[in-house]
Design a protein around this motif. Structure first.
Motif, short mmCIF file in Angstrom:
data_model
loop_
_atom_site.label_atom_id
_atom_site.label_comp_id
_atom_site.label_asym_id
_atom_site.label_seq_id
_atom_site.Cartn_x
_atom_site.Cartn_y
_atom_site.Cartn_z
N ARG A 1 62.27 16.53 24.46
CA ARG A 1 61.26 15.47 24.33
C ARG A 1 61.76 14.18 24.93
NH1 ARG A 1 59.22 14.95 18.39
NH2 ARG A 1 58.81 12.86 19.18
N LEU A 2 63.06 13.92 24.79
CA LEU A 2 63.61 12.69 25.36
C LEU A 2 63.64 12.76 26.88
CD1 LEU A 2 66.42 11.96 22.80
CD2 LEU A 2 64.18 10.90 23.03
N VAL A 3 63.92 13.95 27.41
CA VAL A 3 63.88 14.11 28.87
C VAL A 3 62.48 13.78 29.37
CG1 VAL A 3 64.03 15.77 30.74
CG2 VAL A 3 65.74 15.81 28.93
N TRP A 4 61.49 14.38 28.71
CA TRP A 4 60.09 14.11 29.11
C TRP A 4 59.76 12.64 28.99
CZ3 TRP A 4 56.57 16.65 31.76
CH2 TRP A 4 56.68 18.04 31.86
N PHE A 5 60.13 12.06 27.82
CA PHE A 5 59.77 10.67 27.58
C PHE A 5 60.39 9.75 28.62
CE2 PHE A 5 60.81 6.52 25.75
CZ PHE A 5 59.56 6.09 25.38
N SER A 6 61.69 9.90 28.86
CA SER A 6 62.31 8.93 29.75
C SER A 6 61.88 9.15 31.21
CB SER A 6 63.84 8.93 29.61
OG SER A 6 64.33 10.23 29.60
N LEU A 7 61.65 10.40 31.60
CA LEU A 7 61.19 10.60 32.98
C LEU A 7 59.77 10.10 33.17
CD1 LEU A 7 62.94 13.92 33.92
CD2 LEU A 7 62.89 11.88 35.34
N LEU A 8 58.89 10.38 32.20
CA LEU A 8 57.51 9.91 32.35
C LEU A 8 57.46 8.39 32.33
CD1 LEU A 8 55.36 12.40 30.23
CD2 LEU A 8 55.72 12.31 32.71
N LEU A 9 58.25 7.77 31.44
CA LEU A 9 58.24 6.31 31.37
C LEU A 9 58.75 5.71 32.68
CD1 LEU A 9 57.85 3.77 29.51
CD2 LEU A 9 60.31 3.89 29.13
N SER A 10 59.90 6.19 33.14
CA SER A 10 60.46 5.58 34.35
C SER A 10 59.58 5.90 35.56
CB SER A 10 61.90 6.03 34.58
OG SER A 10 62.01 7.43 34.55
N GLY A 11 59.03 7.12 35.59
CA GLY A 11 58.13 7.46 36.69
C GLY A 11 56.88 6.59 36.69
N GLY A 12 56.31 6.39 35.52
CA GLY A 12 55.11 5.56 35.41
C GLY A 12 55.37 4.13 35.85
N LEU A 13 56.52 3.58 35.42
CA LEU A 13 56.83 2.20 35.80
C LEU A 13 57.09 2.11 37.31
CD1 LEU A 13 59.04 0.96 32.82
CD2 LEU A 13 56.60 0.66 33.23
N ALA A 14 57.78 3.13 37.85
CA ALA A 14 58.01 3.11 39.31
C ALA A 14 56.68 3.22 40.05
CB ALA A 14 58.94 4.25 39.70
N GLY A 15 55.77 4.05 39.53
CA GLY A 15 54.46 4.19 40.15
C GLY A 15 53.70 2.87 40.12
N LEU A 16 53.79 2.17 38.98
CA LEU A 16 53.14 0.86 38.88
C LEU A 16 53.73 -0.11 39.90
CD1 LEU A 16 51.20 -1.04 37.38
CD2 LEU A 16 53.04 -1.53 35.76
N ALA A 17 55.07 -0.09 39.98
CA ALA A 17 55.73 -0.98 40.94
C ALA A 17 55.29 -0.65 42.36
CB ALA A 17 57.24 -0.87 40.82
N GLY A 18 55.16 0.65 42.64
CA GLY A 18 54.77 1.06 43.99
C GLY A 18 53.37 0.62 44.35
N PHE A 19 52.43 0.86 43.41
CA PHE A 19 51.08 0.44 43.75
C PHE A 19 50.97 -1.09 43.79
CE2 PHE A 19 46.69 -0.73 42.77
CZ PHE A 19 46.14 -0.25 43.95
N SER A 20 51.74 -1.77 42.93
CA SER A 20 51.70 -3.24 42.97
C SER A 20 52.19 -3.76 44.31
CB SER A 20 52.58 -3.83 41.85
OG SER A 20 52.10 -3.42 40.59
N GLU A 21 53.15 -3.06 44.92
CA GLU A 21 53.59 -3.48 46.25
C GLU A 21 52.44 -3.32 47.25
OE1 GLU A 21 56.33 -5.36 45.65
OE2 GLU A 21 56.62 -4.84 47.77
N ALA A 22 51.78 -2.14 47.17
CA ALA A 22 50.70 -1.87 48.12
C ALA A 22 49.54 -2.83 47.90
CB ALA A 22 50.24 -0.42 47.99
N ALA A 23 49.20 -3.08 46.63
CA ALA A 23 48.02 -3.89 46.33
C ALA A 23 48.36 -5.37 46.22
CB ALA A 23 47.38 -3.41 45.02
N GLY A 24 49.64 -5.71 46.26
CA GLY A 24 50.03 -7.11 46.16
C GLY A 24 50.36 -7.67 47.53
N PRO A 25 51.65 -7.72 47.88
CA PRO A 25 52.04 -8.37 49.13
C PRO A 25 51.51 -7.66 50.38
CG PRO A 25 53.97 -7.79 47.79
CD PRO A 25 52.79 -7.24 47.11
N ILE A 26 51.22 -6.34 50.30
CA ILE A 26 50.89 -5.60 51.52
C ILE A 26 49.38 -5.46 51.71
CG2 ILE A 26 51.22 -3.44 52.77
CD1 ILE A 26 53.91 -3.16 51.24
N GLY A 27 48.68 -4.98 50.68
CA GLY A 27 47.22 -4.91 50.77
C GLY A 27 46.68 -3.65 51.39
N GLN A 28 47.54 -2.69 51.71
CA GLN A 28 47.12 -1.42 52.27
C GLN A 28 48.30 -0.46 52.14
OE1 GLN A 28 48.40 -3.03 56.63
NE2 GLN A 28 46.49 -1.94 56.55
N LEU A 29 48.11 0.80 52.57
CA LEU A 29 49.23 1.74 52.60
C LEU A 29 49.80 1.79 54.00
CD1 LEU A 29 48.00 4.81 50.51
CD2 LEU A 29 49.48 2.94 49.79
#
Lengths: 318, 361
Positions: free
Chosen positions: B246-274
């Protein structure tokens, strides 16, 4: 009838030769790096810095070869660079007892940065590839000649090194000590073996081979320097060691299998297969995952074949 | 005579060195950096000034620091959760890429839909994309015992190739002069700029809020305690009934989700496209940030600011002093080495001289 048969035979022979040659070139850097890492891990040290050591080897080999015109000096520089990187890793993990996983990651990140820095002036510099071996008589044999005797020297070196490592680990007293240190460092210490010395040696050997593997990429495989040119091969080599369940000859088998996957990717496009190149480029990475899953699902088997002290710090005072 | 310098275990970890070690690592990096600049024939003081002071001496520079620190801190906080519990997700760069792909894909699909719900929807899609990508190593580790270090890293290459295919192929902007990039996102799917004349966007305060929430979860929640126990003493955790999987799942999903948020924020923030180059290796640098910040949210924010400065500094000295941009990578690698070495002082004292004979101490 006769001439067409002969010519089509020759054509098939040439195609097979080209295929085997390309496979050997793709397999050799993986075989070299994985063999080095195998020895390191047999002594109980997990070095995740393979990618970083390979990159430093690649850039050093390229820079020295361009500067001196001598690929032999280039190979020497790559071995030296790999060993220096290994020494940094060994000093931190063995003498200062830092976490091996974190230190290995640091070694890779550092290698990526430093190699880009060192190689900045070499991007775009041309270099002629290392010539293939040419043994008078043997290499001129039809079909068999180029198939068996026409590769570059490092292809043979990688096979010879695997034979040597297999013999050393399995048949010599020194190999027994390396394995003892990797299986149970406290017992090896009690028997009077210098655990740290053995591990330093194993890490340096691993560094040398990873440096050589990097040199193969920048001098033979694609004779040029590009930032991050290893493209994950260091990590694939780490996976190969697990795939091989820490047995040297299986490393060779695994490396050639991966060589085959890489070739598939190159030749599918040549054969006009309508798959976007990016998907073909994914194949080695996906194959690595698949292979890891297949081998790891039997947890007991991996646990039994992995060195028992792999990744654990040794505290001599205990 | 063999051990001239030797390590002597402290009775308990030094609280002083837990926080002094990162400072010393920064100091040592600066020292080696000065030597490096001198070797390149530049005045070290001037170069250090160009690297660490000049970039943030303007308002624009200071906001750029935040623009770069936000994704680093966001990803590092997630990674730190796993690192505490012995789960090594090093594929954050791939999860970042997938988050940008899913969030960006939804943004492109919604086109000109005008609704205040568009932005939350695309952000959520980014989080889910990162989570989905991290779920693969989680599944492979919990079901097949496959090492998550290797699988998450391999998936990074796969994600980057996938992005490359999308922007070269099906998602390429038909009006984009054949550049490998998508059409710009609609204004409704863009993180709005908060300060006129800068790139300071809504994603940055959002990252701050998310980091605070994760901190609260770890400091106050039971799951934070479980993670700590599993990292320090997995057997004790198992006896207490904490389930590793359960901890493996929790920490991977949490870190993956935050990285995904950071990734889309880059695209939708300073860059504005893919586009193919979304991140200058934020997912990898965040590993360094997590360690430098002592796997603690406050430390991570400070470390993220420092590492963001190394990105800006590299650009500045390239522009004004003709120094190679690659200096940034060298600095980032060096600092982690020095940190690991200085961390020895947390658990050990360094003694000069012969090791005491066994039985004396």
């Amino acid at each position: 009838m006769e001439p067409t048969l002969a010519s089509s035979l020759a054509e098939a022979g040439a195609a097979a030769t080209a295929l085997i040659g390309a496979m050997a070139r793709a397999a050799t850097p993986l075989a070299l790096a994985a063999t080095g890492e195998l020895v390191t891990e047999k002594a109980g040290v997990l070095n995740l810095g393979v990618e970083g050591m390979m990159l430093m080897g690649a850039v050093s080999a390229f820079a020295v070869t361009v500067a001196t015109g001598s690929p032999v000096l280039g190979l020497g520089a790559a071995i030296g660079a790999g060993m220096l990187m290994g020494l940094v890793f060994a000093g931190l993990t063995l003498s200062l007892r830092t976490n091996q996983v974190a230190t290995g990651l640091a070694l890779t990140l550092f290698g990526v940065g430093l190699s880009a820095f060192v190689g900045r002036d070499f991007v775009g510099t041309p270099l002629t590839a290392l010539p293939g071996l040419s043994i008078p008589g043997l290499s001129d044999l039809p079909v068999l000649g180029p198939l068996l005797f026409g590769h570059d020297p490092l292809v043979y070196l990688s096979v010879a090194l695997i034979a040597l490592v297999s013999w050393f680990l399995g048949r010599t007293r020194g190999g027994l000590i390396v394995r003892a240190v990797g299986e149970n460092h406290d017992a090896a210490h009690s028997l009077g073996h210098d655990v740290l010395l053995v591990r330093y040696g194993a890490v340096l050997f691993g560094g040398a081979l990873c440096g050589l593997a990097g040199a193969y990429l920048s001098l033979v495989y694609t004779p040029m320097w590009v930032e991050n040119m290893t493209a994950g091969r260091g990590w694939i080599a780490l996976a190969l060691v697990v795939f091989a369940t820490w047995k040297p000859w299986r490393v060779l088998l695994g490396a050639w299998l991966f060589g085959g996957v890489t070739i598939l990717q190159l030749h599918a496009q040549g054969l006009g297969v309508q798959i976007p190149s990016q998907f073909l480029s994914m194949l080695p990475y996906l194959a690595t995952i698949l292979v890891l899953v297949l081998i790891s699902r039997d947890a007991m088997r991996v646990r039994l074949s992995a060195p028992a002290c792999l990744g654990k710090a040794f505290h001599p005072e205990h | 005579m063999k051990m001239f310098l030797h390590l002597e275990a402290r009775g308990e970890p030094s609280r002083l060195w837990i926080w002094a070690a990162p400072l010393m690592a920064v100091f040592l990096t600066l020292a080696v950096g000065s030597a490096l600049f001198a070797a390149l024939g530049k005045d070290p003081l001037q170069a250090l000034n160009g690297f660490f002071i000049m970039p943030v001496s303007t308002l624009y520079g200071a906001t750029e620091l935040l623009v770069k620190a936000a994704p680093l801190a966001l990803i590092a906080v997630g990674l730190a959760v796993g690192f505490r519990g012995g789960v090594w997700n090093i594929g954050a760069e791939g999860q970042l890429t997938l988050g940008a792909i899913t969030g960006g894909g939804l943004a492109l699909a919604l086109g000109a839909v005008d609704s205040p719900l568009v932005l939350p929807a695309v952000l959520l899609a980014g989080v889910l994309g990162g989570m989905a990508w991290a779920a693969i190593p989680a599944l492979l580790r919990t079901r097949f015992h496959a090492n998550e270090i290797l699988t998450s890293l391999m998936l990074t290459y796969v994600a980057q190739l996938l992005l490359g295919w999308l922007v070269h192929g099906p998602w390429r902007d038909p009006h984009g002069f054949n550049f490998p990039e998508t059409a710009p996102f609609s204004p409704h799917a863009i993180l709005p700029v908060l300060l006129e004349g800068t790139r300071l966007h809504l994603g940055i305060p959002l990252a701050g809020v998310v980091i605070l929430a994760v901190w609260a979860l770890l400091a106050r929640g039971f799951i934070g305690f479980q993670i700590k126990v599993m990292g320090l003493a997995p057997r004790a955790g198992a006896y207490a009934g904490f389930r590793q999987n359960r901890l493996v799942w929790f920490s991977l999903l949490l870190s993956g989700g935050l990285a995904g948020l950071a990734g889309f924020s880059e695209a939708a923030g300073p860059i504005g496209q893919l586009q193919p180059a979304l991140s200058p290796g934020y997912g990898f640098t965040a590993i360094i940030v997590a360690f430098l910040g002592r796997l603690h949210p406050v430390g991570i924010v400070l470390a993220a600011l420092f590492m963001a400065l190394t990105y800006l500094g590299g650009e500045t000295v390239q522009l004004f002093m003709g120094l190679p941009l690659a200096v940034t990578g060298v600095f980032q690698g060096l600092i982690l080495f020095f940190l690991l070495a200085c961390d020895v002082l947390i658990l050990y004292r360094v003694r000069v001289g012969r090791r005491p004979a066994p039985g004396v101490s």
